[in-house]
Design an enzyme around this catalytic site. Sequence first.
Site, PDB file in Angstrom:
ATOM      1  N   ASN A 179     -12.292  -1.242  -1.058  1.00  0.00           N
ATOM      2  CA  ASN A 179     -11.612  -1.819   0.106  1.00  0.00           C
ATOM      3  C   ASN A 179     -12.288  -1.347   1.389  1.00  0.00           C
ATOM      4  O   ASN A 179     -12.577  -0.153   1.538  1.00  0.00           O
ATOM      5  CB  ASN A 179     -10.145  -1.367   0.135  1.00  0.00           C
ATOM      6  CG  ASN A 179      -9.473  -1.691   1.462  1.00  0.00           C
ATOM      7  OD1 ASN A 179      -9.147  -2.851   1.737  1.00  0.00           O
ATOM      8  ND2 ASN A 179      -9.282  -0.687   2.324  1.00  0.00           N
ATOM      9  N   GLU A 180     -12.555  -2.259   2.272  1.00  0.00           N
ATOM     10  CA  GLU A 180     -13.133  -1.923   3.589  1.00  0.00           C
ATOM     11  C   GLU A 180     -14.209  -0.842   3.454  1.00  0.00           C
ATOM     12  O   GLU A 180     -14.161   0.198   4.121  1.00  0.00           O
ATOM     13  CB  GLU A 180     -12.026  -1.520   4.586  1.00  0.00           C
ATOM     14  CG  GLU A 180     -11.088  -2.676   4.868  1.00  0.00           C
ATOM     15  CD  GLU A 180     -10.205  -2.520   6.112  1.00  0.00           C
ATOM     16  OE1 GLU A 180     -10.183  -1.449   6.718  1.00  0.00           O
ATOM     17  OE2 GLU A 180      -9.542  -3.518   6.475  1.00  0.00           O
ATOM     18  N   GLN A 212       2.087  -6.171   5.513  1.00  0.00           N
ATOM     19  CA  GLN A 212       2.293  -5.803   4.131  1.00  0.00           C
ATOM     20  C   GLN A 212       3.716  -6.156   3.721  1.00  0.00           C
ATOM     21  O   GLN A 212       4.526  -6.455   4.587  1.00  0.00           O
ATOM     22  CB  GLN A 212       2.048  -4.328   3.949  1.00  0.00           C
ATOM     23  CG  GLN A 212       0.604  -3.908   4.256  1.00  0.00           C
ATOM     24  CD  GLN A 212       0.271  -2.491   3.764  1.00  0.00           C
ATOM     25  OE1 GLN A 212       1.045  -1.834   3.091  1.00  0.00           O
ATOM     26  NE2 GLN A 212      -0.921  -2.009   4.140  1.00  0.00           N
ATOM     27  N   GLU A 224       0.836  -1.195   0.000  1.00  0.00           N
ATOM     28  CA  GLU A 224       0.000   0.000   0.000  1.00  0.00           C
ATOM     29  C   GLU A 224       0.875   1.250   0.000  1.00  0.00           C
ATOM     30  O   GLU A 224       2.015   1.219   0.474  1.00  0.00           O
ATOM     31  CB  GLU A 224      -0.897  -0.025   1.259  1.00  0.00           C
ATOM     32  CG  GLU A 224      -1.808   1.186   1.380  1.00  0.00           C
ATOM     33  CD  GLU A 224      -2.908   1.008   2.432  1.00  0.00           C
ATOM     34  OE1 GLU A 224      -2.843   0.039   3.217  1.00  0.00           O
ATOM     35  OE2 GLU A 224      -3.827   1.850   2.449  1.00  0.00           O
ATOM     36  N   GLU A 254      -6.281  -9.220   3.551  1.00  0.00           N
ATOM     37  CA  GLU A 254      -5.459  -8.526   4.558  1.00  0.00           C
ATOM     38  C   GLU A 254      -5.443  -9.366   5.820  1.00  0.00           C
ATOM     39  O   GLU A 254      -6.506  -9.648   6.401  1.00  0.00           O
ATOM     40  CB  GLU A 254      -6.007  -7.126   4.872  1.00  0.00           C
ATOM     41  CG  GLU A 254      -5.766  -6.127   3.754  1.00  0.00           C
ATOM     42  CD  GLU A 254      -6.110  -4.695   4.129  1.00  0.00           C
ATOM     43  OE1 GLU A 254      -5.984  -4.338   5.321  1.00  0.00           O
ATOM     44  OE2 GLU A 254      -6.499  -3.942   3.223  1.00  0.00           O
ATOM     45  N   TYR A 257      -6.914  -8.956  11.429  1.00  0.00           N
ATOM     46  CA  TYR A 257      -5.584  -8.676  11.971  1.00  0.00           C
ATOM     47  C   TYR A 257      -5.443  -9.279  13.366  1.00  0.00           C
ATOM     48  O   TYR A 257      -6.403  -9.324  14.141  1.00  0.00           O
ATOM     49  CB  TYR A 257      -5.347  -7.156  12.048  1.00  0.00           C
ATOM     50  CG  TYR A 257      -5.034  -6.555  10.690  1.00  0.00           C
ATOM     51  CD1 TYR A 257      -3.755  -6.653  10.144  1.00  0.00           C
ATOM     52  CD2 TYR A 257      -6.011  -5.923   9.934  1.00  0.00           C
ATOM     53  CE1 TYR A 257      -3.450  -6.125   8.899  1.00  0.00           C
ATOM     54  CE2 TYR A 257      -5.727  -5.388   8.684  1.00  0.00           C
ATOM     55  CZ  TYR A 257      -4.439  -5.499   8.172  1.00  0.00           C
ATOM     56  OH  TYR A 257      -4.139  -4.979   6.937  1.00  0.00           O
TER      57      TYR A 257
HETATM   58  O1  AHR Z   1      -3.030  -2.640   6.174  1.00  0.00           O
HETATM   59  C1  AHR Z   1      -3.300  -1.419   6.812  1.00  0.00           C
HETATM   60  C2  AHR Z   1      -4.762  -1.008   6.718  1.00  0.00           C
HETATM   61  O2  AHR Z   1      -5.539  -1.938   7.407  1.00  0.00           O
HETATM   62  C3  AHR Z   1      -5.374  -1.005   5.350  1.00  0.00           C
HETATM   63  O3  AHR Z   1      -5.135   0.182   4.663  1.00  0.00           O
HETATM   64  C4  AHR Z   1      -6.823  -1.159   5.636  1.00  0.00           C
HETATM   65  O4  AHR Z   1      -7.510  -1.795   4.580  1.00  0.00           O
HETATM   66  C5  AHR Z   1      -6.843  -1.951   6.925  1.00  0.00           C
HETATM   67  O5  AHR Z   1      -7.693  -1.395   7.860  1.00  0.00           O
END
Ligand code: AHR
Length: 490
Positions: free
Chosen positions: A172-173, A343, A25, A294, A239
């Site tokens: 995205n999101e 990432q 990103e 992600e 995450y």
């Molecule tokens: O990976 C960091 C961020 O996490 C991304 O930009 C977003 O899609 C997610 O919340």
Amino acid sequence: MNRITIDADLGKETISRHIYGHFAEHLGRCIYGGIWVGEDSPIPNTRGIRNDIVEALRAIRIPNLRWPGGCFADEYHWMDGIGPKDQRPSTVNTHWGGVVENNRFGTHEFMDLCEQLGCDPYICGNVGSGTVREMQQWVEYVTCDVPTPMSRLRARNGREAPWPLPFFGVGNENWGCGGHMRPEYYADLFRRYATYVRNFGRNKVFKIACGPNDANYAWTEVLMREVGKQMNGLALHYYTWGKKAPQSSATEFDEASWFDVLQKALKMDELVSRHATIMDRFDPEKKIALVVDEWGTWYDVEPGTNPRFLYQQNTLRDALVASTTLDVFNRRCDRVKMANIAQTVNVLQAMVLTQNEKMLVTPSYRVFEMYRVHHDATLLPLDLECAPYGHAGASIPSLSASASRDAEGKVHLTVSNLDPNRTAEIECHVRGAEVRDVSGRVLTADAMNARNTFDAPDAVRPAPFDGARIEKGTLRVELPAKSIAVLEIA
Ligand code: AHR
């Protein structure tokens, strides 16, 4: 006694290599300084792209790369990033620190990067603040093989032939930074935007919808019901967060935090399985992929660095998060066809860290290197019985594993010991094949927080494994505490 049983002659699902995908990103030092240094940099580069990064990522056979975000994607206007570099506008990266985005790295540079890496591009389009026309024209610009305003513009910018674009994300999101939408509203927008994501010539776009965050099962339900087969993939984001300070450091933590992070990482199993159960109801033939585009660890940034740059170190603990998560994806490859760790460089659970001209690969990178054997291999049925690993009254399984058979018929087993204190004795029965020989490599270290630094870049790296032997046709493994092994069983 821990016991693994593998059926070496069975199995029908393929573990897609795209499960081993990555994500870059416009965030912190991922693109600028990490991947892109510009043609005039003293750091060795090819057309502005760092050679050391390309070499490292080629070595793990990176299958696809997602770009340009993330949250950045829904504020990105792709036309800012084409044409002569000195004429590209400077914009503000509002989401990630308010820094100036000079747009030196745009579509041509990303496609060049993918060609240098030998990987498939996965572009994420802008639904949150972009128009249908803008998205339609981006796909036309990249892929159209007949003369049109967009393909002629591409040619004027130096690229006559179209690029293949196999993967495209429609936002995205969009439940969060991508527009704070309700699933019903996004589902309608997806149907509209995706209609104009066209297939030009022989290019066929696999369209990926914004999917749920974590355990938002309602989002999956609505998308499956309202969009269904108009999408090819549904994205899931999850995450693994560190504990609250002071235990959210990537490097300074105790066993409680080790346990907590691994317990959270294992939640991926439940998430995949519950989202997949909903998908099964609407799509029993499993035509729509779950794309975990992600995932990874998220801790406090390294002290002294910009909090919005998400720069964190990476330890043996992160390697265990990677191995256990990849085992989940392998085992659920009937539904999980693609994934992208967050990432690639200098951000979150990175593969590679850079400091000016220096570069190191992380313990997580080493797991991707060890797991290459599973790319496009046949998943083998595996049954695992193992002792619990307990801490402070809670417990998780002490082992994680997955197995596959490659095109040459070789069987590979990856197995991790999550317990930081005890060696695991494992009895492994391989059915449907005669077991004659075993060899392998192991990734471990003395400390839970062992890591590679710019002064000691090889502190954590795989070593030949001598803890596996064959005894009367049974494979016996002594797996060290806090370790990951890849075994080839002949
Ligand atoms: O990976 C960091 C961020 O996490 C991304 O930009 C977003 O899609 C997610 O919340």
